[in-house]
Design an enzyme around this catalytic site. Sequence first.
Site, PDB file in Angstrom:
ATOM      1  N   GLU A  91      -9.850   4.685   3.945  1.00  0.00           N
ATOM      2  CA  GLU A  91     -11.079   5.332   3.457  1.00  0.00           C
ATOM      3  C   GLU A  91     -11.304   5.042   1.965  1.00  0.00           C
ATOM      4  O   GLU A  91     -12.440   4.839   1.527  1.00  0.00           O
ATOM      5  CB  GLU A  91     -11.017   6.839   3.719  1.00  0.00           C
ATOM      6  CG  GLU A  91     -11.090   7.132   5.212  1.00  0.00           C
ATOM      7  CD  GLU A  91     -10.914   8.610   5.522  1.00  0.00           C
ATOM      8  OE1 GLU A  91      -9.796   9.120   5.323  1.00  0.00           O
ATOM      9  OE2 GLU A  91     -11.895   9.236   5.941  1.00  0.00           O
TER      10      GLU A  91
ATOM     11  N   GLU B 235      -6.030   9.083  12.258  1.00  0.00           N
ATOM     12  CA  GLU B 235      -5.995  10.538  12.099  1.00  0.00           C
ATOM     13  C   GLU B 235      -5.939  11.270  13.434  1.00  0.00           C
ATOM     14  O   GLU B 235      -5.345  12.341  13.546  1.00  0.00           O
ATOM     15  CB  GLU B 235      -7.219  11.008  11.304  1.00  0.00           C
ATOM     16  CG  GLU B 235      -7.146  10.731   9.796  1.00  0.00           C
ATOM     17  CD  GLU B 235      -7.635   9.347   9.406  1.00  0.00           C
ATOM     18  OE1 GLU B 235      -7.791   8.478  10.293  1.00  0.00           O
ATOM     19  OE2 GLU B 235      -7.861   9.124   8.205  1.00  0.00           O
TER      20      GLU B 235
HETATM   21  C1  3H9 Z   1      -5.284  11.120   6.585  1.00  0.00           C
HETATM   22  O1  3H9 Z   1      -5.226  10.126   5.927  1.00  0.00           O
HETATM   23  C2  3H9 Z   1      -6.386  12.138   6.470  1.00  0.00           C
HETATM   24  C3  3H9 Z   1      -7.592  11.629   5.725  1.00  0.00           C
HETATM   25  O2  3H9 Z   1      -8.487  10.969   6.619  1.00  0.00           O
HETATM   26  C4  3H9 Z   1      -8.432  12.748   5.173  1.00  0.00           C
HETATM   27  C5  3H9 Z   1      -7.870  13.541   4.078  1.00  0.00           C
HETATM   28  C6  3H9 Z   1      -8.880  14.493   3.469  1.00  0.00           C
HETATM   29  N1  3H9 Z   1       2.307  11.063   4.244  1.00  0.00           N
HETATM   30  O3  3H9 Z   1       7.086   5.651   9.410  1.00  0.00           O
HETATM   31  P1  3H9 Z   1       8.133   5.307   8.439  1.00  0.00           P
HETATM   32  C7  3H9 Z   1       6.843   8.904   5.276  1.00  0.00           C
HETATM   33  S1  3H9 Z   1      -4.071  11.483   7.709  1.00  0.00           S
HETATM   34  C8  3H9 Z   1       3.545  11.466   3.904  1.00  0.00           C
HETATM   35  O4  3H9 Z   1       9.544   5.598   8.785  1.00  0.00           O
HETATM   36  P2  3H9 Z   1       7.488   2.518   8.707  1.00  0.00           P
HETATM   37  C9  3H9 Z   1       7.644   9.083   6.550  1.00  0.00           C
HETATM   38  O5  3H9 Z   1       7.717  10.432   6.908  1.00  0.00           O
HETATM   39  C10 3H9 Z   1      -2.851  10.203   7.493  1.00  0.00           C
HETATM   40  N2  3H9 Z   1       4.652  10.791   4.266  1.00  0.00           N
HETATM   41  O6  3H9 Z   1       8.026   3.793   7.928  1.00  0.00           O
HETATM   42  C11 3H9 Z   1       8.966   8.509   6.146  1.00  0.00           C
HETATM   43  O7  3H9 Z   1       9.641   9.480   5.361  1.00  0.00           O
HETATM   44  P3  3H9 Z   1      11.236   9.631   5.392  1.00  0.00           P
HETATM   45  C12 3H9 Z   1      -3.242   8.972   8.197  1.00  0.00           C
HETATM   46  C13 3H9 Z   1       4.508   9.688   4.999  1.00  0.00           C
HETATM   47  O8  3H9 Z   1       7.644   1.400   7.764  1.00  0.00           O
HETATM   48  C14 3H9 Z   1       8.583   7.349   5.232  1.00  0.00           C
HETATM   49  O9  3H9 Z   1       7.260   7.648   4.780  1.00  0.00           O
HETATM   50  N3  3H9 Z   1      -2.154   8.009   8.090  1.00  0.00           N
HETATM   51  C15 3H9 Z   1       3.247   9.225   5.392  1.00  0.00           C
HETATM   52  O10 3H9 Z   1       8.097   2.447  10.048  1.00  0.00           O
HETATM   53  C16 3H9 Z   1       8.571   5.998   5.920  1.00  0.00           C
HETATM   54  O11 3H9 Z   1       7.759   6.089   7.089  1.00  0.00           O
HETATM   55  C17 3H9 Z   1      -1.226   7.861   9.058  1.00  0.00           C
HETATM   56  O12 3H9 Z   1      -1.263   8.536  10.059  1.00  0.00           O
HETATM   57  C18 3H9 Z   1       2.107   9.956   4.977  1.00  0.00           C
HETATM   58  N4  3H9 Z   1       0.855   9.561   5.287  1.00  0.00           N
HETATM   59  O13 3H9 Z   1       5.936   2.810   8.972  1.00  0.00           O
HETATM   60  C19 3H9 Z   1      -0.164   6.841   8.816  1.00  0.00           C
HETATM   61  N5  3H9 Z   1       3.394   8.101   6.130  1.00  0.00           N
HETATM   62  O14 3H9 Z   1      11.747   8.314   4.908  1.00  0.00           O
HETATM   63  C20 3H9 Z   1       1.207   7.471   8.970  1.00  0.00           C
HETATM   64  C21 3H9 Z   1       4.720   7.863   6.174  1.00  0.00           C
HETATM   65  O15 3H9 Z   1      11.503  10.798   4.515  1.00  0.00           O
HETATM   66  N6  3H9 Z   1       2.301   6.565   8.668  1.00  0.00           N
HETATM   67  N7  3H9 Z   1       5.396   8.821   5.498  1.00  0.00           N
HETATM   68  O16 3H9 Z   1      11.578   9.886   6.843  1.00  0.00           O
HETATM   69  C22 3H9 Z   1       2.659   5.539   9.462  1.00  0.00           C
HETATM   70  O17 3H9 Z   1       2.035   5.242  10.460  1.00  0.00           O
HETATM   71  C23 3H9 Z   1       3.908   4.794   9.115  1.00  0.00           C
HETATM   72  O18 3H9 Z   1       4.676   5.621   8.275  1.00  0.00           O
HETATM   73  C24 3H9 Z   1       3.668   3.439   8.393  1.00  0.00           C
HETATM   74  C25 3H9 Z   1       5.058   2.885   7.898  1.00  0.00           C
HETATM   75  C26 3H9 Z   1       3.034   2.463   9.354  1.00  0.00           C
HETATM   76  C27 3H9 Z   1       2.805   3.617   7.165  1.00  0.00           C
END
Ligand code: 3H9
Length: 707
Positions: free
Chosen positions: A110, A130
Amino acid sequence: MTDSASTGAALARRYEDVLVITIDHPPVNALSAAVRADLAAAVRDAQADPQVRAIVLTGAGRNFIAGADIREFGKPPQPPILPNLCNQIEASAKPVVAVLHGAALGGGLEVALAAHYRVALPGARLGLPEVTLGLLPGAGGTQRAPRLMGAQAALDLMLSGKHLSAEEALDAGLVDSLASESDALDAGLAYARQLLALRGGPRRTRDATAALADKPAALAATDAAADRVARTSRGLFSPARIVEAVRAAIELPFDEGLGVERALFLQCLDSPQRAGLVHAFFAERETAKIPELKQARPRGVERVGIVGGGTMGAGIAVAVLDAGLPVVMVEQDDAALERGRARVAHVYDLLVDKGRMRADERAARLARFTGSTHYDALADADLIIEAIFEDMDAKLAVFAQLDRVAKPGAVLATNTSYLDVDRIAAATRGPADVLGLHFFSPANVMKLLEVVVGRQTAPDTAATGFEFARKLRKIPVRAGVCDGFIGNRILAAYRQAADMMMEDGASPYDIDAAVRAFGYPMGPYQMMDLAGGDIGWATRKRRAPTRDPALRYVQIADRLCERGWFGQKTGRGYYLYPDGARQGQQDPDVLAIIDAERLRAGVRPRPYTQEEIQRRYLAAMINEAANVLRQGIALRPSDIDVVALSGYGFPRYRGGPLHYADSVGLPAILADLREYAKEDPAFWTPSPLLVELAGAGRDFTSLNRAA
Ligand code: 3H9
């Protein structure tokens, strides 16, 4: 580069007339309050700086921005909120170029959509996932994405949560250009300089009109999506809100559309579904944190042996081949080996037929597969997985052979779903090398892998199990040794509760309907028909001599099995499946058998409401889960939630049985158990852990934090 002005989480550095703002907030550059504040300040300062003519936004490390900081949800929002930050970026008087690499997801995408130009690096992944967290894109994504890619494609992206590659994003109109450079800074500077040379100014997504020019088509796409969501989203709250927000993008001026999006986003944010789905997100990432990985390094696994070419063995072989590792399969004779090989090939044939795999990829995977009828063929394997039928003596015989042929340091695993891993390990000279790897069927599809750590399993053996799971892209959960480990042990308890309700007056159809209404894709009796009643029957017969006489034994399943009614594969089980139908029909004969069993058992049937069925089913599940936790079979409550979610169909938006228990309140669950225990104390006695937690005013979540 001339001067440097550094902030904390967003580093601003000027390269002649281009200001590069780099988000630097490990591990994934999530948009925390600090990042938002720094980014807002950097963009604001850039407006006032006469030396800056263009702005490049990029991320440090492996990703652009993975989205909003999910850990902040449920806490009071800190300004600047993300939608305002996006509007500020879009309003910049100087052109803003976002350079996307790695993950550009959710709020991250975004931010990029609010920038004026987007360049994607090879390997970038773009998405608005999301919906998987019970949310909708709440920082302008529902308004800006349709203006760039059209309503249909934007709805597909937001409702599926899927990621697009850089090339797909270019085709879809989400990005303007693919960079040939693999360095984000070089790519951004090159693009910005070219833009300035061409006198390109800000180009705001809010003003884009082409993709929504055909308004009737766009509205038709939202109508179709609304229909699809109503049919398929199984009680999920956010998908219908996404469709509503996109409709606003088509029908309303931009700022009004943003207002609609914000209101819908806040509804989603407040919903218990969001809490359940966010819990599931973090719970899945917690499971891999086990004590053994702190104590020891995993052993290398380059070659995998599999004993047994049945459904499980072949599925495991496919999972291993898919991970790029070679497999040698051992079966007892040529015919069985050929069947095993054919099962593996069949999986790939189907994928090729459906166009999901190229023929050369199929050939490459099968080229890594070899088979043998001699155990000696396993001498090179670093990991050997036994996947034969569930019979202790047969497994002991296999492990005696493995003990003979395996090289020193090889890890030996059993795929048993409930047998005693310690006893199997004791049959070898190296019990420290033995563990359980409990795959779920179909093993190449199901994400869950219970890694069963026995009494003598060495830390590096356990660590190897987890590292292997990572290679296979599975979700590993550490389990201790007991009958059924985590998942099947808890399953046995709530199936027993279902069987007792069935004998006491609820029909299997009532129970299945109640369980589906809770959010499961199917009820326990549909599941049994799908899996085949004969498997459970064989287990029951084997266990009959050691059955606890204090526990009630409901015989209805045995009556069906005695008639050869094993479910779908025999055309009838609890349901009728005429002419190979997949959808079962209710069967009056089954109801008559149940009536006869009630008579035999001296039970006077009584009616059950849907709510009571659900409460008993869940109470049995939660109570057994508490015992599993108390006995150290699972490391933490959230691990049990992950097992239920990824192996047993528990509705993800409810977060798993223990998250659900916390949301209902442990005193209420305990009160139910005490009430049911009046009828049958042997089964319903509350777990001491539940009593303790409820008494102390604590919940399961407090144990997650402590783990
Ligand atoms: C949003 O954006 C809402 C908006 O539209 C509106 C707002 C107003 N936040 O998955 P991994 C942590 S909703 C905080 O193992 P990978 C994760 O917990 C969001 N922490 O790595 C982990 O922590 P730990 C929309 C996050 O390389 C570490 O990072 N976005 C977040 O296998 C490593 O993660 C999503 O839904 C976060 N957003 O995969 C994307 N993301 O080491 C969510 C990750 O302490 N994330 N962490 O266990 C993912 O899909 C995967 O993490 C990603 C990396 C592909 C990025």
